[in-house]
Design a protein around this motif. Sequence first.
Motif, PDB file in Angstrom:
ATOM      1  N   ILE A 244     -18.812   5.313 -15.195  1.00  0.00           N
ATOM      2  CA  ILE A 244     -17.644   5.506 -16.092  1.00  0.00           C
ATOM      3  C   ILE A 244     -16.484   4.659 -15.696  1.00  0.00           C
ATOM      4  O   ILE A 244     -16.115   4.765 -14.665  1.00  0.00           O
ATOM      5  CB  ILE A 244     -17.188   7.177 -15.931  1.00  0.00           C
ATOM      6  CG1 ILE A 244     -18.262   7.973 -16.307  1.00  0.00           C
ATOM      7  CG2 ILE A 244     -15.986   7.165 -17.066  1.00  0.00           C
ATOM      8  CD1 ILE A 244     -18.661   7.997 -17.735  1.00  0.00           C
ATOM      9  N   PRO A 245     -16.145   3.660 -16.435  1.00  0.00           N
ATOM     10  CA  PRO A 245     -15.223   2.706 -16.097  1.00  0.00           C
ATOM     11  C   PRO A 245     -13.848   3.454 -16.099  1.00  0.00           C
ATOM     12  O   PRO A 245     -13.603   4.769 -16.743  1.00  0.00           O
ATOM     13  CB  PRO A 245     -15.032   1.959 -17.212  1.00  0.00           C
ATOM     14  CG  PRO A 245     -16.356   2.089 -17.966  1.00  0.00           C
ATOM     15  CD  PRO A 245     -16.810   3.315 -17.725  1.00  0.00           C
ATOM     16  N   ARG A 246     -13.096   3.191 -14.998  1.00  0.00           N
ATOM     17  CA  ARG A 246     -11.771   4.056 -14.967  1.00  0.00           C
ATOM     18  C   ARG A 246     -10.915   4.425 -16.045  1.00  0.00           C
ATOM     19  O   ARG A 246     -10.299   5.204 -16.223  1.00  0.00           O
ATOM     20  CB  ARG A 246     -11.117   3.721 -13.511  1.00  0.00           C
ATOM     21  CG  ARG A 246     -11.587   3.618 -12.220  1.00  0.00           C
ATOM     22  CD  ARG A 246     -12.072   4.978 -11.654  1.00  0.00           C
ATOM     23  NE  ARG A 246     -13.164   5.620 -12.318  1.00  0.00           N
ATOM     24  CZ  ARG A 246     -14.422   5.580 -11.806  1.00  0.00           C
ATOM     25  NH1 ARG A 246     -14.812   4.972 -10.917  1.00  0.00           N
ATOM     26  NH2 ARG A 246     -15.304   6.182 -12.491  1.00  0.00           N
ATOM     27  N   ASN A 247     -10.822   3.262 -16.645  1.00  0.00           N
ATOM     28  CA  ASN A 247     -10.067   2.988 -17.926  1.00  0.00           C
ATOM     29  C   ASN A 247     -10.570   3.846 -19.052  1.00  0.00           C
ATOM     30  O   ASN A 247     -10.033   4.129 -20.196  1.00  0.00           O
ATOM     31  CB  ASN A 247      -9.730   1.747 -18.526  1.00  0.00           C
ATOM     32  CG  ASN A 247     -10.936   1.065 -18.895  1.00  0.00           C
ATOM     33  OD1 ASN A 247     -11.880   1.274 -18.395  1.00  0.00           O
ATOM     34  ND2 ASN A 247     -10.836  -0.015 -19.598  1.00  0.00           N
ATOM     35  N   LYS A 248     -11.760   4.512 -18.929  1.00  0.00           N
ATOM     36  CA  LYS A 248     -12.503   5.276 -19.905  1.00  0.00           C
ATOM     37  C   LYS A 248     -12.604   6.834 -19.633  1.00  0.00           C
ATOM     38  O   LYS A 248     -12.768   7.609 -20.366  1.00  0.00           O
ATOM     39  CB  LYS A 248     -13.810   4.934 -20.279  1.00  0.00           C
ATOM     40  CG  LYS A 248     -14.129   3.398 -20.807  1.00  0.00           C
ATOM     41  CD  LYS A 248     -13.506   3.113 -22.089  1.00  0.00           C
ATOM     42  CE  LYS A 248     -13.823   1.792 -22.479  1.00  0.00           C
ATOM     43  NZ  LYS A 248     -13.368   1.442 -24.081  1.00  0.00           N
ATOM     44  N   LEU A 249     -11.961   7.318 -18.546  1.00  0.00           N
ATOM     45  CA  LEU A 249     -11.932   8.547 -18.137  1.00  0.00           C
ATOM     46  C   LEU A 249     -11.280   9.367 -19.193  1.00  0.00           C
ATOM     47  O   LEU A 249     -11.777  10.532 -19.479  1.00  0.00           O
ATOM     48  CB  LEU A 249     -11.281   8.842 -16.625  1.00  0.00           C
ATOM     49  CG  LEU A 249     -12.450   8.559 -15.526  1.00  0.00           C
ATOM     50  CD1 LEU A 249     -11.652   8.716 -14.330  1.00  0.00           C
ATOM     51  CD2 LEU A 249     -13.504   9.652 -15.630  1.00  0.00           C
ATOM     52  N   GLY A 250     -10.378   9.001 -19.755  1.00  0.00           N
ATOM     53  CA  GLY A 250      -9.453   9.827 -20.543  1.00  0.00           C
ATOM     54  C   GLY A 250     -10.106  10.014 -21.828  1.00  0.00           C
ATOM     55  O   GLY A 250      -9.943  11.155 -22.323  1.00  0.00           O
ATOM     56  N   TYR A 251     -11.064   9.055 -22.242  1.00  0.00           N
ATOM     57  CA  TYR A 251     -11.606   9.222 -23.469  1.00  0.00           C
ATOM     58  C   TYR A 251     -12.765  10.211 -23.012  1.00  0.00           C
ATOM     59  O   TYR A 251     -13.105  10.974 -23.890  1.00  0.00           O
ATOM     60  CB  TYR A 251     -12.246   7.880 -23.657  1.00  0.00           C
ATOM     61  CG  TYR A 251     -11.164   7.033 -24.680  1.00  0.00           C
ATOM     62  CD1 TYR A 251     -10.508   7.462 -25.725  1.00  0.00           C
ATOM     63  CD2 TYR A 251     -10.942   5.886 -24.134  1.00  0.00           C
ATOM     64  CE1 TYR A 251      -9.892   6.768 -26.548  1.00  0.00           C
ATOM     65  CE2 TYR A 251     -10.025   5.064 -24.699  1.00  0.00           C
ATOM     66  CZ  TYR A 251      -9.513   5.416 -25.866  1.00  0.00           C
ATOM     67  OH  TYR A 251      -8.403   4.805 -26.401  1.00  0.00           O
ATOM     68  N   VAL A 252     -13.595  10.366 -21.811  1.00  0.00           N
ATOM     69  CA  VAL A 252     -14.479  10.941 -21.591  1.00  0.00           C
ATOM     70  C   VAL A 252     -13.938  12.415 -21.629  1.00  0.00           C
ATOM     71  O   VAL A 252     -14.802  13.348 -21.922  1.00  0.00           O
ATOM     72  CB  VAL A 252     -15.219  10.684 -20.100  1.00  0.00           C
ATOM     73  CG1 VAL A 252     -15.983  11.706 -19.593  1.00  0.00           C
ATOM     74  CG2 VAL A 252     -15.763   9.397 -20.290  1.00  0.00           C
ATOM     75  N   PHE A 253     -12.815  12.680 -21.049  1.00  0.00           N
ATOM     76  CA  PHE A 253     -12.189  14.064 -20.787  1.00  0.00           C
ATOM     77  C   PHE A 253     -11.863  14.375 -22.529  1.00  0.00           C
ATOM     78  O   PHE A 253     -12.125  15.649 -22.934  1.00  0.00           O
ATOM     79  CB  PHE A 253     -11.007  14.038 -19.984  1.00  0.00           C
ATOM     80  CG  PHE A 253     -10.400  15.347 -19.911  1.00  0.00           C
ATOM     81  CD1 PHE A 253     -10.944  16.405 -19.216  1.00  0.00           C
ATOM     82  CD2 PHE A 253      -9.049  15.706 -20.732  1.00  0.00           C
ATOM     83  CE1 PHE A 253     -10.419  17.622 -19.100  1.00  0.00           C
ATOM     84  CE2 PHE A 253      -8.442  16.922 -20.458  1.00  0.00           C
ATOM     85  CZ  PHE A 253      -9.089  17.866 -19.692  1.00  0.00           C
ATOM     86  N   LEU A 254     -11.482  13.552 -23.194  1.00  0.00           N
ATOM     87  CA  LEU A 254     -11.215  14.081 -24.687  1.00  0.00           C
ATOM     88  C   LEU A 254     -12.484  14.292 -25.267  1.00  0.00           C
ATOM     89  O   LEU A 254     -12.607  15.318 -26.159  1.00  0.00           O
ATOM     90  CB  LEU A 254     -10.426  12.887 -25.450  1.00  0.00           C
ATOM     91  CG  LEU A 254     -10.088  13.105 -26.833  1.00  0.00           C
ATOM     92  CD1 LEU A 254      -9.095  14.562 -26.975  1.00  0.00           C
ATOM     93  CD2 LEU A 254      -9.380  11.957 -27.443  1.00  0.00           C
ATOM     94  N   SER A 255     -13.403  13.563 -25.102  1.00  0.00           N
ATOM     95  CA  SER A 255     -14.719  13.886 -25.529  1.00  0.00           C
ATOM     96  C   SER A 255     -15.117  15.443 -25.265  1.00  0.00           C
ATOM     97  O   SER A 255     -15.881  15.933 -26.050  1.00  0.00           O
ATOM     98  CB  SER A 255     -15.839  12.632 -25.061  1.00  0.00           C
ATOM     99  OG  SER A 255     -17.121  13.077 -25.387  1.00  0.00           O
ATOM    100  N   GLY A 256     -15.201  15.623 -23.915  1.00  0.00           N
ATOM    101  CA  GLY A 256     -15.420  16.976 -23.601  1.00  0.00           C
ATOM    102  C   GLY A 256     -14.761  18.115 -24.147  1.00  0.00           C
ATOM    103  O   GLY A 256     -15.309  19.047 -24.757  1.00  0.00           O
ATOM    104  N   LEU A 257     -13.539  17.888 -24.689  1.00  0.00           N
ATOM    105  CA  LEU A 257     -12.567  18.612 -25.274  1.00  0.00           C
ATOM    106  C   LEU A 257     -13.185  18.957 -26.655  1.00  0.00           C
ATOM    107  O   LEU A 257     -13.183  20.112 -27.086  1.00  0.00           O
ATOM    108  CB  LEU A 257     -11.230  18.527 -25.197  1.00  0.00           C
ATOM    109  CG  LEU A 257     -10.669  18.687 -23.797  1.00  0.00           C
ATOM    110  CD1 LEU A 257      -9.061  17.964 -23.935  1.00  0.00           C
ATOM    111  CD2 LEU A 257     -10.497  19.861 -23.248  1.00  0.00           C
TER     112      LEU A 257
END
Length: 289
Positions: A57-70
């Motif tokens: 997971i690229p560090r700049n994509k972690l926010g999108y990953v978290f949002l995807s989980g929500l």
Amino acid sequence: MLFNAIVFIALCIIWGSSFILMKEGIAHLSAYQVATIRILSAGIVLLPVAIQQWKNIPRNKLGYVFLSGLLGSFFPAYLFCLAEIKIDSSLAGFLNSLTPIFTIFTGLLFFGQVFQLHKLIGVLIAIGGMLVLLFAKGSVNMQYLSYASFALVATVLYGFNINLVGRHLKETSSLAVVAVSFALLLPICCIILWATGYFSLPLTQKNMLFSSGASFILGIMGTAVATILFYILIKRAGGLLASMVTYGIPFIALTWGRLAGESIVGWQVVGLIIILAGVYVTTRWKVKP
């Protein structure tokens, strides 16, 4: 092909059974507790995968990953449990089949997808089927409709999440996105379970054990195992066959609803068929120039 067929049938059964498990869970626990246990148990099972996939997971994509989980798991889990307080599990399964329609709808509205006539026709057909479903049993009070709307909002979030992943996480492993997003949700789930008083309940009582067990099975099988099977099916058989699971889930939910004594009227089945026809037109049928 035999293995692919087994995985396909298993996915239909697992995901189709998730709605009756929600109903059994909220029999003695709150909707918030059932949904939280679902996410928590899935996160625990997927934690080893998340640790392994973290580096992908690229560090700049972690926010999108978290949002995807929500959007794709967290909020829909609560919304479906809240919906089943008043509506049948089979109806929740029927409404879930609208997910491909709302994927197209949110893609057109928020993600700049190109307008296509057959998609609009499919959306209109599916909306007609949804109305047939909601009014199938005659007079419908506003409270019933309000709880059904929870399930509808959940399918909208599913559609939004699919477009979000397609736009911002296309180059990232799908399994990594799912596993890491669930791992990020684990602390929140622990806080919610504590805040809702779950750990102070008489958990050794038979009814509490039954509802808790249904909720854990919902998370382990209906979320964690099913997600892994889904990506296995995509890699082995392609996205087309995997997406066909959409058509099998409602019929499994219908079967469980009948076994649980839920009343199913003919118009509900008609509504389901109309929705699936709309999904087919939206995702398969092409209009020649």
